[in-house]
Design a protein around this motif. Structure first.
Motif: not given
Length: 192
Positions: A96-98, A119-123
């Motif tokens: 989930f991109p948090d 923007f939202w991202a996730t690693r």
């Protein structure tokens, strides 16, 4: 007093906010965060590298990467479009991109604070499962094609996995230890 207000302020976003159609956390305490690095799985944990909900899935085979919410949403839409012919089929998103990504404008001089939210991202590290397909029985050919098209939308190399695929620790695929029955030597019978 103002600094105390800033640290505990939780922004409540109105219904008509930009980018609400994409994946995003409902509330965040701090909209700007450090960039961070993609984790490298060296500790020995294989959590998140095998299927948990579905029968088929894709996981990262190449280097770990940062996925944006738009990339994940696009890939999910491709899978849903491909498997909508199967009644009751579900798509499971395992990440989930948090993480908020902030960017300063081009040709901006140094200083003047951090850039604005973009923007939202996730690693996601190597070996992590991204999507799973399940719900009802789906033919392998259909699942492979849907997940291949979704993998084409994502910026790293993916691999197709099933329930029987062994877990992964970074670039290393962990094979299950052989049981006692498999270790026993074959017996020869000698007829007299």
């Amino acid at each position: 007093m103002l600094s105390l207000f800033r640290s505990t302020f939780v922004p409540h976003l109105p219904a008509s906010v930009r980018f609400r159609s994409q994946l995003a956390p409902r509330q965040v305490q701090h909209v700007k965060r450090h960039k961070g690095r993609v984790p490298i799985p060296i500790g020995g944990s294989t959590k998140g590298t095998t299927l948990a909900y579905g029968e088929w899935g894709i996981r990262i085979k190449g280097m770990g990467v940062r996925f944006s919410a738009k990339q994940l949403t696009t890939a999910e839409e491709v899978i849903k479009r491909k498997i909508k012919v199967v009644k009751g089929a579900k798509v499971y998103l395992r990440v989930f991109p948090d993480i908020p990504v902030c960017i300063k404008g081009n040709e901006t001089r140094m200083g003047k604070g951090k850039g604005t939210f973009e923007f939202w991202a996730t690693r996601v590290p190597t070996g992590r499962v991204i999507f799973e397909i399940g719900g009802t029985p789906i033919r392998e050919e259909l699942a492979r094609e849907a997940l291949r098209q979704a993998a084409d939308k994502l910026p790293t190399i993916m691999e197709f996995i099933t329930r029987s695929t062994p877990p992964r620790l970074g670039n290393l695929v962990l094979q299950p230890e052989p049981s006692v029955d498999q270790l026993s030597l074959p017996t020869q019978t000698i007829e007299i």
